[in-house]
Write a protein that holds these residues in place. Sequence first.
Motif, mmCIF file in Angstrom:
data_model
loop_
_atom_site.group_PDB
_atom_site.id
_atom_site.type_symbol
_atom_site.label_atom_id
_atom_site.label_comp_id
_atom_site.label_asym_id
_atom_site.label_seq_id
_atom_site.Cartn_x
_atom_site.Cartn_y
_atom_site.Cartn_z
ATOM 1 N N UNK A 165 30.179 -4.146 25.930
ATOM 2 C CA UNK A 165 31.213 -3.525 25.106
ATOM 3 C C UNK A 165 32.207 -2.788 26.015
ATOM 4 N N UNK A 166 33.498 -2.791 25.655
ATOM 5 C CA UNK A 166 34.474 -2.050 26.475
ATOM 6 C C UNK A 166 34.196 -0.555 26.433
ATOM 7 N N UNK A 167 34.297 0.084 27.587
ATOM 8 C CA UNK A 167 33.957 1.510 27.702
ATOM 9 C C UNK A 167 35.151 2.324 28.191
ATOM 10 N N UNK A 168 35.196 3.574 27.779
ATOM 11 C CA UNK A 168 36.115 4.542 28.351
ATOM 12 C C UNK A 168 35.516 5.038 29.674
ATOM 13 N N UNK A 169 36.362 5.300 30.647
ATOM 14 C CA UNK A 169 35.937 5.932 31.890
ATOM 15 C C UNK A 169 36.437 7.370 31.894
ATOM 16 N N UNK A 170 35.523 8.289 32.209
ATOM 17 C CA UNK A 170 35.935 9.700 32.268
ATOM 18 C C UNK A 170 35.538 10.288 33.619
ATOM 19 N N UNK A 171 36.209 11.377 33.964
ATOM 20 C CA UNK A 171 35.865 12.112 35.183
ATOM 21 C C UNK A 171 36.096 13.595 34.903
ATOM 22 N N UNK A 172 35.247 14.424 35.460
ATOM 23 C CA UNK A 172 35.358 15.870 35.252
ATOM 24 C C UNK A 172 36.189 16.465 36.392
ATOM 25 N N UNK A 173 37.276 17.160 36.046
ATOM 26 C CA UNK A 173 38.160 17.791 37.018
ATOM 27 C C UNK A 173 38.342 19.259 36.668
ATOM 28 N N UNK A 174 37.874 20.151 37.572
ATOM 29 C CA UNK A 174 37.988 21.598 37.368
ATOM 30 C C UNK A 174 37.436 22.008 36.003
ATOM 31 N N UNK A 175 36.284 21.429 35.668
ATOM 32 C CA UNK A 175 35.603 21.769 34.427
ATOM 33 C C UNK A 175 36.150 21.091 33.193
ATOM 34 N N UNK A 176 37.200 20.277 33.340
ATOM 35 C CA UNK A 176 37.815 19.606 32.184
ATOM 36 C C UNK A 176 37.474 18.129 32.197
ATOM 37 N N UNK A 177 37.232 17.605 31.013
ATOM 38 C CA UNK A 177 37.014 16.169 30.884
ATOM 39 C C UNK A 177 38.363 15.467 30.878
ATOM 40 N N UNK A 178 38.550 14.549 31.812
ATOM 41 C CA UNK A 178 39.760 13.759 31.914
ATOM 42 C C UNK A 178 39.394 12.276 31.780
ATOM 43 N N UNK A 179 40.382 11.475 31.426
ATOM 44 C CA UNK A 179 40.111 10.053 31.238
ATOM 45 C C UNK A 179 40.850 9.219 32.280
ATOM 46 N N UNK A 180 40.219 8.133 32.689
ATOM 47 C CA UNK A 180 40.810 7.221 33.665
ATOM 48 C C UNK A 180 41.529 6.097 32.932
ATOM 49 N N UNK A 219 28.957 17.987 35.975
ATOM 50 C CA UNK A 219 29.631 18.809 37.006
ATOM 51 C C UNK A 219 30.980 18.221 37.407
ATOM 52 N N UNK A 220 31.731 18.962 38.161
ATOM 53 C CA UNK A 220 33.027 18.496 38.663
ATOM 54 C C UNK A 220 32.882 17.203 39.471
ATOM 55 N N UNK A 221 33.886 16.358 39.325
ATOM 56 C CA UNK A 221 33.985 15.077 40.041
ATOM 57 C C UNK A 221 32.953 14.061 39.584
ATOM 58 N N UNK A 222 32.237 14.378 38.516
ATOM 59 C CA UNK A 222 31.301 13.393 37.965
ATOM 60 C C UNK A 222 32.089 12.365 37.155
ATOM 61 N N UNK A 223 31.854 11.107 37.442
ATOM 62 C CA UNK A 223 32.546 9.998 36.793
ATOM 63 C C UNK A 223 31.518 9.128 36.079
ATOM 64 N N UNK A 224 31.827 8.768 34.851
ATOM 65 C CA UNK A 224 30.874 7.933 34.117
ATOM 66 C C UNK A 224 31.593 7.221 32.974
ATOM 67 N N UNK A 225 30.820 6.447 32.212
ATOM 68 C CA UNK A 225 31.367 5.656 31.118
ATOM 69 C C UNK A 225 30.967 6.263 29.772
ATOM 70 N N UNK A 226 31.799 6.023 28.769
ATOM 71 C CA UNK A 226 31.487 6.410 27.396
ATOM 72 C C UNK A 226 31.721 5.184 26.510
ATOM 73 N N UNK A 227 30.666 4.731 25.871
ATOM 74 C CA UNK A 227 30.726 3.513 25.062
ATOM 75 C C UNK A 227 30.863 3.893 23.584
#
Length: 380
Positions: A165-180, A219-227
């Motif tokens: 399934x297509x997934x969103x990619x996210x990364x944590x920057x300075x405590x904020x969830x951001x999307x790739x 934590x910061x700079x953690x990158x992962x997928x959200x399905x």
Amino acid sequence: MTKDSNPDLVGIIKERIREGGPISFRDFMELTLYHPEFGYYTSPGEKIGKEGDYYTSPHLTPIFGRLIGKQISEMARLLGVGELSIVEMGAGKGLLAADVLDFLKEEDKDFYGNVGYHIIELSNWLKTKQRDALNEHSVLWHKSLDDLTTGIKGVFISNELVDSFPVHLIIIKEGRLMEIFVDWAEGPCGVEGRFVETVKDPSTDALRDYFSELGVDLPDDYRTEVNLDALKWIERIGDILEKGFVITIDYGYLSDEIYQAYRSGGTLLCYHRHTASEDPLIRIGYQDITSHVNFSALINWGIKGGLGLTGITEQSHFLLNIGIEDYLNAIASESRDYRDYLKGILPVKNLFMPGMGETFKFLIQHKGMKMPSLKGFLSN
């Protein structure tokens, strides 16, 4: 870029970006895999097996499907109703369906005579392959779950579907969830452009809600997928199913394992000619893109859709519980010599040895009944 990619699909994605700006990785992945004409899964050509890009368990041995047929047969007895349906989503070349139905035809004739087998399939090319594999059985095909009527009694099954399934990619920057997101970068004079990543605010609040609901703090700079598509999918099955089971077979983990520190780069992988890579922005339309399944999310959102947790276990445990040793003993007794024995035993052992046996999980959920006891979960 276009040398090793489908130029038509590259052009379609570039135009989408030109018109509206960078697109979420989820939308990029959906286009590369499921574009009606040029998507990896929807276009003609071998994807599975020796001539394709990867193997699935049904391509290793029919014993995998026969064991699942054995579990479904037990489920049918527990359901205790007349006509039942089996709904398979993403059936590949139809091998799993053929092995399940072959088992039922031989070992549970009463159930076989009262079961309706349904396949949800987008690809016309794969549908042709499935018809060839299932020409001895009665099967109905549908384009989507929405083509099914509600109130189904029976079993929904998928094998290596949710990981695609297509997934969103996210990364944590300075405590904020951001999307790739994915953008297009033009190359200098005479140099072809390429797709590149860019980080922006999330395209939907559902991404933040996802981690909040699961109690996950990254934590910061953690990158992962959200399905998020998987959540809609499991809730939709819960809407359609009146009484029965949902069998999800895939590779992945529960939240406490999938978000370990050593997975801070995520689990996204691409497959081309049986070689894995971590770059989804190349070979557009010509490579598979997958990510590990978060089974905690399927369990949690399944409950929202009325699905109770029957059990979850590693593939090795499930297959041993359901009786794979009987098949191993049969191979040993029927082998003409040691070479013949190895030829028969090695594909089966791959199913439950470290690797596939540990990473792949069997998740079973139920609806419309008290907590059932299934042989596949007798010993975890």
